[in-house]
Motif scaffolding. Structure first.
Motif, PDB file in Angstrom:
ATOM      1  N   TRP A  16       0.785  -1.186   0.100  1.00 62.18           N
ATOM      2  CA  TRP A  16      -0.038   0.114   0.000  1.00 62.18           C
ATOM      3  C   TRP A  16       0.884   1.151  -0.100  1.00 62.18           C
ATOM      4  N   TYR A  17       2.137   1.235   0.645  1.00 56.38           N
ATOM      5  CA  TYR A  17       2.655   2.354   0.522  1.00 56.38           C
ATOM      6  C   TYR A  17       3.664   2.635  -0.605  1.00 56.38           C
ATOM      7  N   MET A  18       3.631   1.883  -1.554  1.00 60.75           N
ATOM      8  CA  MET A  18       4.264   2.010  -2.816  1.00 60.75           C
ATOM      9  C   MET A  18       3.294   2.223  -3.761  1.00 60.75           C
ATOM     10  N   ASN A  19       2.115   2.456  -3.450  1.00 64.77           N
ATOM     11  CA  ASN A  19       1.131   3.049  -4.489  1.00 64.77           C
ATOM     12  C   ASN A  19       1.485   4.489  -5.034  1.00 64.77           C
ATOM     13  N   PRO A  20       1.481   4.598  -6.303  1.00 60.84           N
ATOM     14  CA  PRO A  20       2.108   5.614  -7.161  1.00 60.84           C
ATOM     15  C   PRO A  20       1.376   6.786  -6.441  1.00 60.84           C
ATOM     16  N   VAL A  21       0.341   6.966  -6.180  1.00 63.38           N
ATOM     17  CA  VAL A  21      -0.231   8.195  -5.857  1.00 63.38           C
ATOM     18  C   VAL A  21       0.194   8.783  -4.186  1.00 63.38           C
ATOM     19  N   GLU A  48      10.189  -4.163  -7.836  1.00 62.22           N
ATOM     20  CA  GLU A  48      10.086  -4.543  -9.112  1.00 62.22           C
ATOM     21  C   GLU A  48       9.212  -3.938  -9.973  1.00 62.22           C
ATOM     22  N   ASP A  49       9.131  -2.506  -9.750  1.00 58.22           N
ATOM     23  CA  ASP A  49       8.318  -1.855 -10.398  1.00 58.22           C
ATOM     24  C   ASP A  49       9.104  -0.937 -11.179  1.00 58.22           C
ATOM     25  N   TYR A  50       9.182  -0.907 -12.445  1.00 63.95           N
ATOM     26  CA  TYR A  50      10.235  -0.257 -13.442  1.00 63.95           C
ATOM     27  C   TYR A  50       9.746   0.873 -14.021  1.00 63.95           C
ATOM     28  N   LEU A  51       8.224   1.253 -13.761  1.00 61.13           N
ATOM     29  CA  LEU A  51       7.607   2.467 -14.390  1.00 61.13           C
ATOM     30  C   LEU A  51       8.034   3.780 -13.539  1.00 61.13           C
ATOM     31  N   TRP A  52       9.190   4.189 -13.763  1.00 56.88           N
ATOM     32  CA  TRP A  52       9.983   5.244 -12.816  1.00 56.88           C
ATOM     33  C   TRP A  52       9.939   6.447 -13.562  1.00 56.88           C
ATOM     34  N   TRP A  53       9.528   6.458 -14.889  1.00 55.01           N
ATOM     35  CA  TRP A  53       9.885   7.726 -15.608  1.00 55.01           C
ATOM     36  C   TRP A  53       8.932   8.854 -15.241  1.00 55.01           C
ATOM     37  N   TRP A  54       7.944   8.643 -15.270  1.00 54.99           N
ATOM     38  CA  TRP A  54       6.775   9.560 -14.955  1.00 54.99           C
ATOM     39  C   TRP A  54       6.914  10.009 -13.291  1.00 54.99           C
ATOM     40  N   ARG A  55       7.070   8.803 -12.708  1.00 55.62           N
ATOM     41  CA  ARG A  55       6.937   8.995 -11.263  1.00 55.62           C
ATOM     42  C   ARG A  55       8.272   9.677 -10.838  1.00 55.62           C
ATOM     43  N   SER A  56       9.141   9.651 -11.188  1.00 54.03           N
ATOM     44  CA  SER A  56      10.499  10.426 -10.733  1.00 54.03           C
ATOM     45  C   SER A  56      10.079  11.864 -11.082  1.00 54.03           C
ATOM     46  N   TYR A  57       9.234  12.384 -12.253  1.00 55.10           N
ATOM     47  CA  TYR A  57       9.086  13.569 -12.486  1.00 55.10           C
ATOM     48  C   TYR A  57       8.027  13.994 -11.272  1.00 55.10           C
ATOM     49  N   LEU A  58       6.946  13.355 -11.142  1.00 53.23           N
ATOM     50  CA  LEU A  58       5.755  13.768 -10.392  1.00 53.23           C
ATOM     51  C   LEU A  58       6.241  13.800  -9.052  1.00 53.23           C
ATOM     52  N   THR A  59       7.103  12.840  -8.520  1.00 54.40           N
ATOM     53  CA  THR A  59       7.291  12.562  -7.150  1.00 54.40           C
ATOM     54  C   THR A  59       7.916  14.182  -6.435  1.00 54.40           C
ATOM     55  N   SER A  60       9.141  14.777  -6.961  1.00 55.20           N
ATOM     56  CA  SER A  60       9.268  16.155  -6.464  1.00 55.20           C
ATOM     57  C   SER A  60       8.351  17.110  -7.209  1.00 55.20           C
ATOM     58  N   GLY A  61       7.684  16.870  -8.340  1.00 61.24           N
ATOM     59  CA  GLY A  61       7.177  17.870  -8.730  1.00 61.24           C
ATOM     60  C   GLY A  61       5.671  18.241  -7.912  1.00 61.24           C
ATOM     61  N   SER A  62       5.471  17.158  -7.105  1.00 57.95           N
ATOM     62  CA  SER A  62       4.179  17.308  -6.407  1.00 57.95           C
ATOM     63  C   SER A  62       4.317  18.276  -5.255  1.00 57.95           C
ATOM     64  N   SER A  63       5.571  18.783  -5.125  1.00 59.27           N
ATOM     65  CA  SER A  63       5.753  19.868  -4.019  1.00 59.27           C
ATOM     66  C   SER A  63       5.082  21.066  -4.534  1.00 59.27           C
ATOM     67  N   SER A 120       3.166   7.513  -2.761  1.00 60.30           N
ATOM     68  CA  SER A 120       4.575   7.812  -2.644  1.00 60.30           C
ATOM     69  C   SER A 120       4.721   9.099  -3.500  1.00 60.30           C
ATOM     70  N   ILE A 121       3.950   9.441  -4.545  1.00 64.67           N
ATOM     71  CA  ILE A 121       4.306  11.001  -4.997  1.00 64.67           C
ATOM     72  C   ILE A 121       3.972  11.990  -4.340  1.00 64.67           C
ATOM     73  N   LEU A 122       2.660  12.075  -3.433  1.00 66.62           N
ATOM     74  CA  LEU A 122       2.216  13.041  -2.552  1.00 66.62           C
ATOM     75  C   LEU A 122       3.302  13.016  -1.403  1.00 66.62           C
ATOM     76  N   ILE A 123       3.694  11.821  -0.790  1.00 69.69           N
ATOM     77  CA  ILE A 123       4.806  11.855   0.285  1.00 69.69           C
ATOM     78  C   ILE A 123       6.247  12.559  -0.242  1.00 69.69           C
ATOM     79  N   GLY A 124       6.608  12.292  -1.601  1.00 65.19           N
ATOM     80  CA  GLY A 124       7.797  12.723  -2.273  1.00 65.19           C
ATOM     81  C   GLY A 124       7.463  14.372  -2.286  1.00 65.19           C
ATOM     82  N   GLY A 125       6.594  14.901  -2.436  1.00 66.20           N
ATOM     83  CA  GLY A 125       6.622  16.258  -2.544  1.00 66.20           C
ATOM     84  C   GLY A 125       6.652  17.105  -1.115  1.00 66.20           C
ATOM     85  N   ILE A 126       6.413  16.300  -0.054  1.00 66.43           N
ATOM     86  CA  ILE A 126       6.423  16.999   1.233  1.00 66.43           C
ATOM     87  C   ILE A 126       7.871  17.680   1.445  1.00 66.43           C
TER      88      ILE A 126
END
Length: 642
Positions: free
Chosen positions: A495-500, A563-578, A502-508
């Motif tokens: 549950w804690y690796m859910n994209p939404v 083993e989730d290799y869909l990192w392209w967009w998530r890397s952009y959105l993680t810090s971008g969610s700030s 982790s992205i919201l946590i990454g922007g804090i």
């Protein structure tokens, strides 16, 4: 082929000329006429200029002469740069004329008689707490007052139009206008010559109901304020009411005071920040976040990765390799192009453009090139640098696009040149229409709008094309590992690796690193105060870069280990969610710190903060993306794969 090969030098010459023109214009924006010191001798004429009427309640500036103030024989507009026009500055001459080191007492400017319409206009401006901005020798007019807690002097920019208060035991509040201004001009005298330089421009406003004997004439002497009797206004005991058929006489005094402050230090008084400790607290708070993240990244890089790579490289059998879990198993999919890769290229290129503009502006500002005496210089420089950085936007987007096996580089170039500026320009156009509907001087005139469009279409777009052309001609970036033809199935995630999530946590954390400094930036913009602590701001910007990079790397590593290799967009959105937290903080600031009541002003605030948040998203997202891009290439290039 040889004939075609001769064309690039012409393009290079054109690019060089455009870059040189932009460089000269940008440097010129830092040094405008009026910034150099000017010497005055006794008796020299000093002309006071008037600027816009401004209010923190409405955020809608108006021209000084939109109210029926006294006018000179001919109103002359001062030349303004692009930044001043966008800020709503309207600098004009005024009937206030001084003579250097020659005091004046009870100088009459004019007399006006209000009708119902004019009285209503004054009352509306008093209700909205408008202030009159004036300029003398490029110094803004300030009203000094003592802080009750520290007993130190604090300066407010501009003089209020008037006040609303009860008077003479009346329960009803009435409107009074400040029609008598007592100016204080501070000067620093040269010991060797008789010349002096102006180092301060202060005022004390009074509301005075002037009286005179007989009928009004050009040479009428006031009984309430008479220079011959050396009697002037020292209090507002008998204030001038604003109402229909009321007669108002505007007067002023001027006194000159010698000061020990030198011309080079005359802005220090305006820029004194009483909250340096809070800025240092902001830096320490941000550094603690960086140290925490740096520790995690060091642990991952020096311990976990080193152990994983060593162990993985020592595996001898295929069975042992299949038993391995984690980030090594997705090596055949980690560099698979993402869905909607074209849009990612566009936003990465735009982020590079924005990063270059901010970095160069910060360096210029931290080195002291930006002076508050250069009104509009910061905004002008940022616009010109944005146009210039279009070269790097096209290059970055084309390089990434070619790595994703893209072939139509012209399409990606057009999207890079128009997506972000187009969205921002559309919002700006709607907001400008609202300002124009309010008949405010903050509305951008047609000529300036044409100049903005020319900068976009005439210079920025061609530079994006040149950058894309150069970037697409470069060899494609090669992946450190081969990509499998068939995509690997991603296992079910915790549950804690859910994209939404982790992205919201990454922007804090990126937002937490800058939010204290953000308060001072918002205060300077919306409460009309000077912001000149660019040294602090540059440090916070560096901390923001490091924080965005490190939080993205940490979360990217956890994602690959799952083993989730869909990192392209998530890397952009993680810090971008700030940027989401920035917009939420702007809403909090609006309801707790500002006193805006008009719907149009609220729309303007949230519209401009939406543009700022969108730009912050593009900036932080790109920083996080490139950090993750470097990280993944580094770790997978260290693994031996057959």
């Amino acid at each position: 082929m040889e004939v075609l090969g001769r064309r690039p030098p012409a393009i290079q010459r054109w690019v060089f000329c455009v870059m040189l023109l932009l460089f000269i214009t940008t440097v010129h924006s830092f040094y405008l006429p009026g910034v150099a010191p000017q010497d005055f001798v006794k008796g020299d004429v000093l002309k006071v200029k008037v600027n816009k009427l401004s209010s923190t309640k409405t955020q809608l500036p108006y021209s000084y002469y939109s109210l029926p103030y006294c006018k000179p024989e001919k109103i002359l507009d001062s030349a303004e740069n692009l930044g001043e026009v966008l800020r709503g500055d309207r600098i004009e001459n005024s009937p206030y004329v001084f003579k250097m080191r020659e005091p004046q007492m009870c100088s009459i400017i004019c007399r006006i008689t209000l009708d119902a319409k004019l009285a209503k206009e004054f009352k509306e401006k008093i209700d909205d707490e408008y202030r009159v901005n004036m300029i003398l020798d490029n110094l803004p007019l300030v009203v000094p007052y003592k802080r009750p807690d520290t007993d130190s002097l604090v300066y407010q920019h501009g003089v209020p139009v008037g006040l609303k208060a009860q008077y003479a035991g009346s329960k009803e509040e009435k409107y009074f206008i400040y029609n008598h201004l007592t100016f204080t001009v501070k000067y620093h005298k040269d010991e060797e010559t008789d010349a002096a330089r102006i180092v301060g421009f202060e005022v004390k406003p009074f509301s005075a109901k002037h009286e005179y004997e007989g009928t009004w004439k050009d040479n009428t002497r006031l009984t309430t304020c008479d220079p011959h009797a050396k009697r002037t206004i020292t209090s507002s005991d008998s204030p001038q009411e604003v109402d229909d058929k009321k007669e108002i006489i505007f007067t002023y005094d001027v006194e000159f005071k010698e000061s020990e402050v030198k011309w080079a230090s005359r802005w220090d008084t305006y820029l004194l920040m009483a909250d340096d400790q809070i800025h240092w607290f902001s830096i320490v708070n941000s550094l603690m976040i960086v140290l925490f993240l740096s520790g995690m990244v060091a642990m991952i890089m020096l311990r976990t990765l080193y152990r994983d790579i060593s162990k993985y490289n020592q595996l001898e059998t295929q069975e042992e390799a299949q038993e391995e879990t984690g980030w090594k198993l997705v090596h055949g999919d980690v560099f698979r192009p993402p869905t909607n890769s074209d849009l990612l290229c566009v936003y990465v290129g735009t982020g590079v453009q924005f990063f270059g503009m901010i970095l160069v502006t910060m360096i210029f500002a931290a080195l002291g090139f930006l002076s508050p005496s250069n009104r509009g210089g910061l905004m002008t420089a940022m616009l010109l640098l944005w146009v210039f950085m279009g070269l790097f936007a096209g290059y970055a987007s084309a390089r990434l696009y070619k790595m994703f096996k893209g072939t139509d580089w012209k399409k990606i170039t057009l999207r890079t040149a128009f997506t972000f500026p187009g969205i921002v320009f559309a919002i700006f156009f709607v907001l400008n229409a609202l300002i124009w509907g309010e008949k405010s001087s903050g509305a951008v005139p047609f000529g300036t709008m044409f100049a903005l469009v020319f900068l976009w279409f005439g210079i920025s777009v061609p530079l994006v094309f040149v950058g894309s052309y150069v970037g697409f001609k470069k060899p494609a970036i090669e992946d450190p590992v081969k990509t499998n033809k068939i995509p690997r199935q991603i296992p079910e995630q915790a549950w804690y690796m859910n994209p939404v999530f982790s992205i919201l946590i990454g922007g804090i954390l990126p937002f937490g690193a800058v939010f204290i400094e953000l308060f001072f930036i918002l205060t300077s913009i919306w409460l009309h105060q000077f912001y000149y602590i660019f040294g602090f701001l540059f440090l916070v910007f560096i901390i923001l870069i490091v924080t965005c990079a490190e939080i993205t790397i940490v979360l990217c590593y956890f994602q690959l280990c799952s083993e989730d290799y869909l990192w392209w967009w998530r890397s952009y959105l993680t810090s971008g969610s700030s940027a989401l937290y920035l917009f939420l903080y702007a809403a909090f600031y609006f309801f707790t710190k500002l006193d805006i009541t008009k719907p149009v002003s609220g729309v303007l605030y949230f519209g401009y903060m939406l543009i700022a948040s969108y730009a912050f998203f593009v900036l932080t997202g790109t920083i996080g993306f490139y950090a993750c891009f470097w990280f993944t290439r580094l770790i997978y290039s260290s693994v031996k794969i057959d």
